[in-house]
Design a protein around this motif. Structure first.
Motif: not given
Length: 311
Positions: A114, A123, A126, A130, A136, A140
């Motif tokens: 990120w 964005k 993410a 989902e 998440m 990372e």
């Protein structure tokens, strides 16, 4: 590359006779047109020094029962002395590959993905995570190239596509224990090819993948349809559509396709100098197009022709 044959449709205009003619002569019946040739995604390459190479474009993922090998592919495989593939996936040392991914696919220290992504890409990621049900926190530490491949494969697997059903795997299973298997690359080379991409290019690859989320299955369906029809131009249009729409992706295509194609053509060209018969199965995207394997072999002076599905 040889083009698909063009079928000419001949229209015969029959002029009516004068009014006093009660029965005009019957029009001549044209000779029956030759049936269209159904081509396989298979080419024969004849070397100037007696070597022969059969080239098959592979689709690496497929649905169960979707890909049927043509009789001509079976016959060419039987006539061949060796099977040549990008990588013999059945001989890959999985523990070694895991070590490469841990070393090359994870960010160093306490850095996170990120921190490196621009807001738009973060964005999009993410939202995609989902939809895929991926936590998440599990993403990372990954570098962008690992995330891009993970999301792409998951999307295709949800659509029923499996790597074990690809064309290359079908021939590898047949060749195991009965034919020499030759690799053009190694699994480690393929991983490093992605891992060593400049970070801006990795992020560009991930962003493009995220923007096209949900489209991979449809694209692969069209690629599979072109493969079944022996339609090299149609398949090339699907594989290289993104580059045509966004010239900024050219450096990525250089690394993933064109530079590898040149190395493959050099190795296959050396095989054609030997009086043997080789059966080459590489990704269909490497076979087609003006910078594909077949075009490069033609430039070397070898004779290339596409073969029909019939043996």
């Amino acid at each position: 590359m040889s083009r698909l044959p063009l079928l000419l449709s001949l229209a015969l205009a029959v002029l009516p006779g004068p009014a006093c003619v009660t029965s005009p002569p019957a029009p001549a019946v044209p000779a029956e047109a030759a049936a269209p040739v159904e081509h396989a995604f298979l080419w024969e390459v004849q070397g100037a020094q007696g070597g022969t190479v059969y080239v098959v474009g592979s689709i690496h993922l497929a649905r169960a029962g979707e890909l049927t090998l043509s009789p001509s592919m079976d016959a060419a495989f039987q006539r061949s002395d060796a099977l040549v593939v990008e990588v013999d996936v059945g001989a890959v040392d999985s523990s070694k590959m895991q070590q490469v991914i841990l070393k090359q696919g994870l960010l160093p220290g306490d850095q996170t993905l990120w921190q490196r992504l621009d807001p738009e890409t973060a964005k999009l990621l993410a939202a995609a995570a989902e939809r895929a049900g991926l936590p998440m926190v599990g993403l990372e530490r990954m570098r962008p190239w690992v995330v891009a491949i993970t999301l792409s494969v998951l999307e295709l697997q949800r659509g029923g596509y499996e790597p074990g059903l690809g064309v290359d795997r079908l021939f590898l299973d047949r060749a195991r224990g009965s034919k020499q298997i030759v690799e053009l690359e190694t699994a480690e080379e393929q991983l490093l090819l992605l891992a060593l991409l400049p970070e801006p290019l990795q992020e560009q690859m991930l962003r493009d993948q995220l923007r096209r989320s949900g489209q991979s299955e449809g694209v692969l369906e069209r690629i599979t349809a072109a493969w079944k029809a022996g339609d090299a131009e149609g398949l090339a249009a699907q594989v290289f559509q993104q580059e045509q729409e966004d010239p900024g992706l050219r450096p990525l295509y250089e690394k993933l396709f064109y530079e590898r194609n040149a190395r493959m053509a050099e190795k296959v060209g050396a095989m054609l100098a030997q009086p043997r018969t080789w059966f080459v199965v590489v990704g269909a995207g490497h076979v087609v197009g003006p910078e594909g394997l077949l075009a490069l072999l033609q430039k070397q002076g070898h004779r290339v022709r596409q073969l029909p599905k019939a043996p």
